[in-house]
Scaffold this active site. Structure first.
Site, PDB file in Angstrom:
ATOM      1  N   GLY A 164      -9.305   4.901  -5.958  1.00 50.48           N
ATOM      2  CA  GLY A 164      -9.219   3.448  -6.114  1.00 50.48           C
ATOM      3  C   GLY A 164     -10.316   2.895  -7.013  1.00 50.48           C
ATOM      4  O   GLY A 164     -11.294   3.574  -7.322  1.00 50.48           O
ATOM      5  N   ASP A 186     -14.782   5.770   4.580  1.00 52.79           N
ATOM      6  CA  ASP A 186     -13.711   6.741   4.807  1.00 52.79           C
ATOM      7  C   ASP A 186     -12.816   6.304   5.964  1.00 52.79           C
ATOM      8  O   ASP A 186     -13.305   5.723   6.943  1.00 52.79           O
ATOM      9  CB  ASP A 186     -14.354   8.099   5.141  1.00 52.79           C
ATOM     10  CG  ASP A 186     -13.330   9.208   5.095  1.00 52.79           C
ATOM     11  OD1 ASP A 186     -13.269   9.890   4.070  1.00 52.79           O
ATOM     12  OD2 ASP A 186     -12.578   9.373   6.083  1.00 52.79           O
ATOM     13  N   TYR A 196       2.496  16.639   1.604  1.00 47.82           N
ATOM     14  CA  TYR A 196       2.377  15.175   1.521  1.00 47.82           C
ATOM     15  C   TYR A 196       3.454  14.507   2.374  1.00 47.82           C
ATOM     16  O   TYR A 196       3.166  13.618   3.178  1.00 47.82           O
ATOM     17  CB  TYR A 196       2.503  14.713   0.056  1.00 47.82           C
ATOM     18  CG  TYR A 196       2.654  13.221  -0.082  1.00 47.82           C
ATOM     19  CD1 TYR A 196       1.584  12.360   0.152  1.00 47.82           C
ATOM     20  CD2 TYR A 196       3.894  12.646  -0.412  1.00 47.82           C
ATOM     21  CE1 TYR A 196       1.730  10.974   0.041  1.00 47.82           C
ATOM     22  CE2 TYR A 196       4.049  11.275  -0.528  1.00 47.82           C
ATOM     23  CZ  TYR A 196       2.967  10.441  -0.294  1.00 47.82           C
ATOM     24  OH  TYR A 196       3.116   9.079  -0.382  1.00 47.82           O
ATOM     25  N   ARG A 248      15.651   9.403  -9.193  1.00 46.95           N
ATOM     26  CA  ARG A 248      14.694   8.762  -8.297  1.00 46.95           C
ATOM     27  C   ARG A 248      15.020   7.269  -8.233  1.00 46.95           C
ATOM     28  O   ARG A 248      15.632   6.714  -9.133  1.00 46.95           O
ATOM     29  CB  ARG A 248      13.248   8.929  -8.813  1.00 46.95           C
ATOM     30  CG  ARG A 248      12.738  10.371  -8.785  1.00 46.95           C
ATOM     31  CD  ARG A 248      12.548  10.880  -7.373  1.00 46.95           C
ATOM     32  NE  ARG A 248      12.079  12.266  -7.319  1.00 46.95           N
ATOM     33  CZ  ARG A 248      12.875  13.334  -7.229  1.00 46.95           C
ATOM     34  NH1 ARG A 248      14.181  13.191  -7.195  1.00 46.95           N
ATOM     35  NH2 ARG A 248      12.369  14.545  -7.157  1.00 46.95           N
ATOM     36  N   VAL A 307       5.261   9.847 -13.176  1.00 52.84           N
ATOM     37  CA  VAL A 307       6.131   9.990 -14.343  1.00 52.84           C
ATOM     38  C   VAL A 307       6.156   8.734 -15.216  1.00 52.84           C
ATOM     39  O   VAL A 307       6.097   8.835 -16.457  1.00 52.84           O
ATOM     40  CB  VAL A 307       7.553  10.437 -13.909  1.00 52.84           C
ATOM     41  CG1 VAL A 307       8.242   9.411 -13.038  1.00 52.84           C
ATOM     42  CG2 VAL A 307       8.420  10.741 -15.122  1.00 52.84           C
TER      43      VAL A 307
HETATM   44  P1  NAD Z   1      -3.518   5.150  -4.665  1.00 52.06           P
HETATM   45  O1  NAD Z   1      -4.062   6.533  -4.787  1.00 52.06           O
HETATM   46  O2  NAD Z   1      -3.682   4.247  -5.823  1.00 52.06           O
HETATM   47  O3  NAD Z   1      -4.072   4.429  -3.345  1.00 52.06           O
HETATM   48  C1  NAD Z   1      -4.597   5.130  -2.250  1.00 52.06           C
HETATM   49  C2  NAD Z   1      -5.959   4.535  -1.958  1.00 52.06           C
HETATM   50  O4  NAD Z   1      -6.481   5.182  -0.793  1.00 52.06           O
HETATM   51  C3  NAD Z   1      -6.951   4.768  -3.092  1.00 52.06           C
HETATM   52  O5  NAD Z   1      -7.590   3.544  -3.435  1.00 52.06           O
HETATM   53  C4  NAD Z   1      -7.963   5.767  -2.516  1.00 52.06           C
HETATM   54  O6  NAD Z   1      -9.264   5.606  -3.028  1.00 52.06           O
HETATM   55  C5  NAD Z   1      -7.855   5.452  -1.023  1.00 52.06           C
HETATM   56  N1  NAD Z   1      -8.238   6.592  -0.181  1.00 52.06           N
HETATM   57  C6  NAD Z   1      -7.875   7.884  -0.318  1.00 52.06           C
HETATM   58  N2  NAD Z   1      -8.449   8.629   0.630  1.00 52.06           N
HETATM   59  C7  NAD Z   1      -9.175   7.781   1.414  1.00 52.06           C
HETATM   60  C8  NAD Z   1     -10.013   7.965   2.554  1.00 52.06           C
HETATM   61  N3  NAD Z   1     -10.227   9.184   3.075  1.00 52.06           N
HETATM   62  N4  NAD Z   1     -10.601   6.879   3.094  1.00 52.06           N
HETATM   63  C9  NAD Z   1     -10.424   5.631   2.557  1.00 52.06           C
HETATM   64  N5  NAD Z   1      -9.651   5.411   1.465  1.00 52.06           N
HETATM   65  C10 NAD Z   1      -9.034   6.477   0.904  1.00 52.06           C
HETATM   66  O7  NAD Z   1      -1.953   5.307  -4.314  1.00 52.06           O
HETATM   67  P2  NAD Z   1      -0.826   4.199  -4.142  1.00 52.06           P
HETATM   68  O8  NAD Z   1       0.282   4.626  -5.012  1.00 52.06           O
HETATM   69  O9  NAD Z   1      -1.382   2.837  -4.251  1.00 52.06           O
HETATM   70  O10 NAD Z   1      -0.364   4.469  -2.632  1.00 52.06           O
HETATM   71  C11 NAD Z   1      -0.759   3.615  -1.560  1.00 52.06           C
HETATM   72  C12 NAD Z   1      -0.010   4.026  -0.302  1.00 52.06           C
HETATM   73  O11 NAD Z   1       1.403   3.882  -0.508  1.00 52.06           O
HETATM   74  C13 NAD Z   1      -0.226   5.470   0.120  1.00 52.06           C
HETATM   75  O12 NAD Z   1      -0.305   5.525   1.522  1.00 52.06           O
HETATM   76  C14 NAD Z   1       1.022   6.183  -0.356  1.00 52.06           C
HETATM   77  O13 NAD Z   1       1.322   7.317   0.440  1.00 52.06           O
HETATM   78  C15 NAD Z   1       2.057   5.097  -0.180  1.00 52.06           C
HETATM   79  N6  NAD Z   1       3.182   5.261  -1.068  1.00 52.06           N
HETATM   80  C16 NAD Z   1       3.054   5.090  -2.431  1.00 52.06           C
HETATM   81  C17 NAD Z   1       4.160   5.260  -3.248  1.00 52.06           C
HETATM   82  C18 NAD Z   1       4.081   5.080  -4.747  1.00 52.06           C
HETATM   83  O14 NAD Z   1       5.077   5.375  -5.426  1.00 52.06           O
HETATM   84  N7  NAD Z   1       2.969   4.623  -5.309  1.00 52.06           N
HETATM   85  C19 NAD Z   1       5.392   5.640  -2.700  1.00 52.06           C
HETATM   86  C20 NAD Z   1       5.477   5.825  -1.321  1.00 52.06           C
HETATM   87  C21 NAD Z   1       4.373   5.618  -0.519  1.00 52.06           C
END
Ligand code: NAD
Length: 310
Positions: A36, A51, A139, A207, A183
């Site tokens: 992030g 965390d 995952y 998708r 992608v």
């Molecule tokens: P992202 O990687 O941008 O966001 C995840 C955030 O979690 C990051 O800011 C990261 O720094 C933080 N993080 C990771 N490990 C951590 C920890 N141990 N403690 C605290 N913070 C932590 O990804 P995103 O695409 O924004 O995804 C956000 C959520 O949505 C996730 O849970 C993901 O599984 C879910 N999701 C995303 C998508 C997509 O297409 N982007 C699809 C389905 C589900």
């Protein structure tokens, strides 16, 4: 309302945090910044680096919170195949830690960002919530486990829970890591630079791509809806697009001339994904507003990563 958003400095988390903040709500963000970026957040959002497994920190942050959005997670399917233990620690262990803290703090509601990946490969083309999940990666297993932890601990403790199974989200602010880039931003960048579009498999796999603002609309609705009687709800566009069709759209919109390469051995093993979004329409008044071609144009226009053809 007072919100805590875990993973709030990430792609979806920052878009959600800023939306709620601009609506006048109080927003706290917890993020370890592993992927992030806090500069994506409005300056008046209360940001804490930490965390998801840090229980004392969670306890402090949960005071006076009405609703938690749980987005903190490791999010790469291929990376999870290499590091299943890390993915389980953060996505499953972190969810259990958070649920313990929520239970003890007496928080009213949690909304989990789950994933369409939990379905895996199915016989049906249209993926509805009542199908038996068939996760194909650590995952996907971790997101399904997180759903059940949220639902089970929530039910035992009297916490309201909603799990949104988000399909392939895209839009401005999505990172393009060197290893395993998502992608859409990868195709946009490669096409703008006349680089290489790599198709995993034959490129005919489909998708359901959903624009970030539509996902945020669904998350906001899940945080505020009065009646919660559906534990898991799909969030997608309700349409499917093959990787080849996606590439054609990106090439048309960017005006690029990339090389197209097939990697038949790569791929997630999941051939078709289209979300059945009828439950989201019924329960959350969810209507996806941004079709893929418009979303791709908006991504190119709004994301500074794509300014000056970079
Ligand atoms: P992202 O990687 O941008 O966001 C995840 C955030 O979690 C990051 O800011 C990261 O720094 C933080 N993080 C990771 N490990 C951590 C920890 N141990 N403690 C605290 N913070 C932590 O990804 P995103 O695409 O924004 O995804 C956000 C959520 O949505 C996730 O849970 C993901 O599984 C879910 N999701 C995303 C998508 C997509 O297409 N982007 C699809 C389905 C589900």
């Amino acid at each position: 309302m007072n919100y805590l958003i875990t993973g709030g400095a990430g792609f979806l988390g920052a878009a959600l945090s800023n939306r709620l903040n601009r609506q006048g709500h109080h927003v706290r963000v917890l993020d370890d910044l592993s992927t992030g970026d806090p500069s994506a957040l409005d300056p008046d959002i209360h940001f804490t680096r930490g965390d998801i497994n840090d229980r004392p920190k969670l306890w402090t942050l949960l005071q006076d919170i009405d609703c938690v959005y749980h987005l903190a997670a490791r999010v790469s399917v291929p990376e999870s195949i290499l590091f299943p233990r890390d993915y389980t620690h953060v996505n499953v262990g972190g969810t259990a830690t958070l649920m313990e803290a929520i239970r003890d703090a007496g928080t009213k509601r949690i909304v989990l960002a789950s994933s369409g990946a939990i379905y895996g490969d199915q016989k049906e083309a249209l993926l509805s919530e009542n199908l038996l999940p068939h996760p194909r990666s650590p995952y996907a297993v971790s997101k399904l486990s997180a759903e059940w932890l949220v639902r089970t601990i929530g039910e035992l403790a009297g916490v309201e829970t909603i799990c949104l199974r988000v399909f392939n989200a895209y839009g401005p602010g999505q990172r393009i890591p060197a290893a395993h880039p998502p992608v859409i931003p990868n195709f946009i960048r490669q096409s703008m630079q006349n680089g290489t579009l790599i198709y995993h498999g034959d490129g005919n796999q489909t998708r359901d791509y959903v624009y970030v603002d539509d996902v945020v609309n669904a998350l906001v609705s899940a945080g505020t809806v009065q009646e919660i009687d559906a534990p898991v709800i799909n969030i997608g566009s309700g349409t499917e697009t093959s990787v080849r069709e996606l590439a054609k759209l990106v090439i048309d919109i960017t005006g690029g001339d990339p090389e197209e390469v097939f990697n038949p051995r790569a791929g997630s093993g999941v051939s078709c994904m289209r979300a059945d979004i009828s439950l989201a329409k019924e329960k959350l008044d969810y209507v996806p507003l941004v079709p893929l071609d418009m979303g791709l144009r908006l991504t190119m226009e709004k994301d500074p990563q794509f300014k000056n053809g970079s």
